[in-house]
Design a protein around this motif. Sequence first.
Motif, PDB file in Angstrom:
ATOM      1  N   LEU A 102       0.480  -0.909  -0.327  1.00 52.82           N
ATOM      2  CA  LEU A 102      -0.046  -0.018   0.254  1.00 52.82           C
ATOM      3  C   LEU A 102       0.415   1.489   0.200  1.00 52.82           C
ATOM      4  CD1 LEU A 102      -3.081   0.001   0.195  1.00 52.82           C
ATOM      5  CD2 LEU A 102      -3.113   0.685   2.267  1.00 52.82           C
ATOM      6  N   TRP A 103       1.798   1.349   0.479  1.00 51.58           N
ATOM      7  CA  TRP A 103       2.939   2.298   0.432  1.00 51.58           C
ATOM      8  C   TRP A 103       3.928   2.540  -0.774  1.00 51.58           C
ATOM      9  CZ3 TRP A 103       8.117   2.114   1.465  1.00 51.58           C
ATOM     10  CH2 TRP A 103       8.831   2.980   1.604  1.00 51.58           C
ATOM     11  N   SER A 104       3.781   1.533  -1.271  1.00 58.33           N
ATOM     12  CA  SER A 104       5.409   1.332  -2.068  1.00 58.33           C
ATOM     13  C   SER A 104       4.474   0.942  -3.735  1.00 58.33           C
ATOM     14  CB  SER A 104       6.541   0.048  -1.901  1.00 58.33           C
ATOM     15  OG  SER A 104       5.373  -0.868  -1.843  1.00 58.33           O
ATOM     16  N   TYR A 105       3.468   0.506  -3.540  1.00 56.98           N
ATOM     17  CA  TYR A 105       3.050   0.945  -5.045  1.00 56.98           C
ATOM     18  C   TYR A 105       2.836   1.831  -5.653  1.00 56.98           C
ATOM     19  CZ  TYR A 105      -0.817  -0.697  -8.117  1.00 56.98           C
ATOM     20  OH  TYR A 105      -0.982  -1.192 -10.045  1.00 56.98           O
ATOM     21  N   ASP A 106       2.787   1.976  -6.658  1.00 57.06           N
ATOM     22  CA  ASP A 106       2.729   3.257  -7.536  1.00 57.06           C
ATOM     23  C   ASP A 106       1.268   4.179  -7.536  1.00 57.06           C
ATOM     24  OD1 ASP A 106       5.580   4.505  -8.154  1.00 57.06           O
ATOM     25  OD2 ASP A 106       5.586   2.915  -9.552  1.00 57.06           O
ATOM     26  N   ARG A 119       2.869   7.567   2.105  1.00 53.36           N
ATOM     27  CA  ARG A 119       1.752   8.389   2.483  1.00 53.36           C
ATOM     28  C   ARG A 119       1.681   7.282   4.005  1.00 53.36           C
ATOM     29  NH1 ARG A 119       0.595  13.207   0.822  1.00 53.36           N
ATOM     30  NH2 ARG A 119       0.016  13.789  -1.091  1.00 53.36           N
ATOM     31  N   ILE A 120       2.410   6.828   4.458  1.00 51.66           N
ATOM     32  CA  ILE A 120       2.369   5.750   5.677  1.00 51.66           C
ATOM     33  C   ILE A 120       3.371   6.180   6.851  1.00 51.66           C
ATOM     34  CG2 ILE A 120       1.958   3.783   6.404  1.00 51.66           C
ATOM     35  CD1 ILE A 120       0.241   3.057   4.052  1.00 51.66           C
ATOM     36  N   ASN A 121       3.338   6.220   8.186  1.00 49.49           N
ATOM     37  CA  ASN A 121       4.222   6.418   8.280  1.00 49.49           C
ATOM     38  C   ASN A 121       5.343   5.429   8.732  1.00 49.49           C
ATOM     39  OD1 ASN A 121       6.998   7.706  10.376  1.00 49.49           O
ATOM     40  ND2 ASN A 121       4.838   8.856  11.254  1.00 49.49           N
ATOM     41  N   SER A 155       0.856   5.286  11.531  1.00 46.65           N
ATOM     42  CA  SER A 155       2.096   4.741  11.467  1.00 46.65           C
ATOM     43  C   SER A 155       1.466   3.516  11.264  1.00 46.65           C
ATOM     44  CB  SER A 155       2.225   4.585  12.763  1.00 46.65           C
ATOM     45  OG  SER A 155       1.822   3.693  13.691  1.00 46.65           O
ATOM     46  N   GLN A 156       1.989   2.832  10.489  1.00 40.30           N
ATOM     47  CA  GLN A 156       2.613   1.002   9.638  1.00 40.30           C
ATOM     48  C   GLN A 156       2.483   0.953  11.184  1.00 40.30           C
ATOM     49  OE1 GLN A 156       5.879  -1.435   7.887  1.00 40.30           O
ATOM     50  NE2 GLN A 156       6.822  -0.635   9.498  1.00 40.30           N
ATOM     51  N   ALA A 157       2.245   0.903  12.284  1.00 37.86           N
ATOM     52  CA  ALA A 157       2.067   0.265  12.863  1.00 37.86           C
ATOM     53  C   ALA A 157       0.575   0.374  13.397  1.00 37.86           C
ATOM     54  CB  ALA A 157       2.473   0.026  14.384  1.00 37.86           C
ATOM     55  N   ALA A 158      -0.133   1.676  13.019  1.00 35.01           N
ATOM     56  CA  ALA A 158      -1.382   1.330  14.275  1.00 35.01           C
ATOM     57  C   ALA A 158      -1.985   1.378  12.677  1.00 35.01           C
ATOM     58  CB  ALA A 158      -1.291   3.191  13.916  1.00 35.01           C
ATOM     59  N   ALA A 180      -3.698  -7.116  -3.523  1.00 37.22           N
ATOM     60  CA  ALA A 180      -4.797  -6.183  -4.044  1.00 37.22           C
ATOM     61  C   ALA A 180      -5.869  -5.964  -4.028  1.00 37.22           C
ATOM     62  CB  ALA A 180      -5.076  -7.025  -5.746  1.00 37.22           C
ATOM     63  N   PHE A 181      -7.072  -6.512  -3.285  1.00 38.18           N
ATOM     64  CA  PHE A 181      -7.993  -6.279  -2.745  1.00 38.18           C
ATOM     65  C   PHE A 181      -7.915  -4.721  -1.746  1.00 38.18           C
ATOM     66  CE2 PHE A 181     -11.896  -5.827   0.466  1.00 38.18           C
ATOM     67  CZ  PHE A 181     -13.008  -6.782  -0.477  1.00 38.18           C
ATOM     68  N   ILE A 182      -7.151  -4.353  -1.162  1.00 34.96           N
ATOM     69  CA  ILE A 182      -6.621  -3.433  -0.343  1.00 34.96           C
ATOM     70  C   ILE A 182      -6.052  -2.314  -0.656  1.00 34.96           C
ATOM     71  CG2 ILE A 182      -5.623  -2.815   1.642  1.00 34.96           C
ATOM     72  CD1 ILE A 182      -7.566  -4.404   2.672  1.00 34.96           C
TER      73      ILE A 182
END
Length: 520
Positions: free
Chosen positions: A259-263, A270-272, A291-294, A337-339
């Motif tokens: 989710l964080w890296s996919y173009d 946009r995730i810490n 954050s990623q943890a959240a 993919a669904f997310i």
Amino acid sequence: MASNLTIPALKVNQWLSAWDTVEFGNENENRRKPEPYFLMFTIKAGLLKKLSKVYHRKADENRDVEIGVQRKHDPERSEEINRYVKLGYPLSHYAKTDQAIEKLNDLKMPGWLPTAIVANILKKGEIRGKHALKDEDTISFSEKEGIVSLELPESVNADNWNPDVPPIEIIDGQHRLWAFNVADNISDEFEFPVVAFYNLDITWQAYLFYTINVKPKKINRSLAYDLYPLLRIQEWLERAPNTAFVYKEIRAQEIIEVLWSYDNSPWKDRINMLGDTAKSIGEGRTVPNISQAAFIRNLIATFIKTTNNKGLGGLFGAKLTDEYNSPLSWNRTQQAAFIVYIWEIMYDTVHNVHNQWSDSLRAHEEILDGNFNDQAFFSKYSLISTDQGVRGFLHIINDMIYKLSSSVDLRNIKWTIDNEEIKEDRIDPADLQSMVTDLKASNLAEIMITICTELAKFDWRVSSEPGLSAMERRRQMVFKGSSGYKELRTQLLQQLNQSQNEQIRNTANEIIIDLGYAAE
């Protein structure tokens, strides 16, 4: 019956009286009490392949109702085994060409495969998916002086024999079977030792897979859960220390990484991911709201939840409440993919909406980097991109689609890439993009767009947004803190409960009742 259709076997009585206290389930739980024995015999590789039908999969087969509980086939692994059988070790590992094999021929060794194939012989009439094992395809038994004779179906010798339900299921060892191709002319020379259970329920098959492959060998747990979706719902595994929860964390982290890296993800950068602060990332850089943890905690609490409480379970972890009564067998790439897809739909919907709350957020003089820079979505004053907002959105989509899984035909989405071709050890961007495209063309698309359109009507401003009146600020403050998760989930369901779409309205109302929110 012809002798070539009779296989002698040893009956191994392996049962302890202490096991009688195990909590066995009924037929609906796929956990019926096993037989107190298993069989041991040898069989030629080609014949076992034909009886098990493990390798007769078709691209259009429904993966949730395929035969048995089988792991995905890795052609490279089977090719490696094929080379090992012919050349032994280390020649099979080091010599990759005919010239190299000839040069190093003194390293040639026997390629023994002494480890038994673990199989399950089905009882007459046993159902797999929507088909039952026919009488004429069943393996029958006879026993004399401790020796069991397996009588194979006479039709097995026919070239066109291809039953809907084969009499044997492979629990462990299919890659060894795949290594024997007819073209090699070795499948009729090579015999396998087999340990065969009789009419073992699929939950026990998943249990055996785990004890054989995961427990002693420490293979990647995330892969194990893809290969055997039934493992996601096993109570014994859920209660085992550092086992099921580790899987959930690993799977959630894999999805968040995508989710964080996919173009093409709205959450690109946009995730810490590292817990950075404004000071640590430098002046002028925007710190993401979550954050990623959240994000990981929120995925585990929603989609990856394995329990089914109050009629609601995790879409990726629990059994769906449909005729198959089993978990959705999507692997990590399909889940990711669904997310990505649901967040893309939500972003596009918010981006195209103009109402009081969205225009108020866009009026701020924030400068957001990247392609997905709508302040209505990612502003520091937008509730959508906060911990509570992410949890609320994931809860709503998970619960709604969980309830609507049958009506949107979730198990039968037409994936362009067949399951056998999906990368097993990683989430490949090309596979991911193909699957997002498939989701957009599925029966799911219309209902997802309608749900997100309703959610976009909700006021997604945080209580500190400068444009709020005193009354509006007090109203939005209920979403702060730990109690804010439940409050936001409640109000989002109430928003859907006002929809003009009858299906969405009724489903939201059903969830409100399930959760006990109606009386509050």
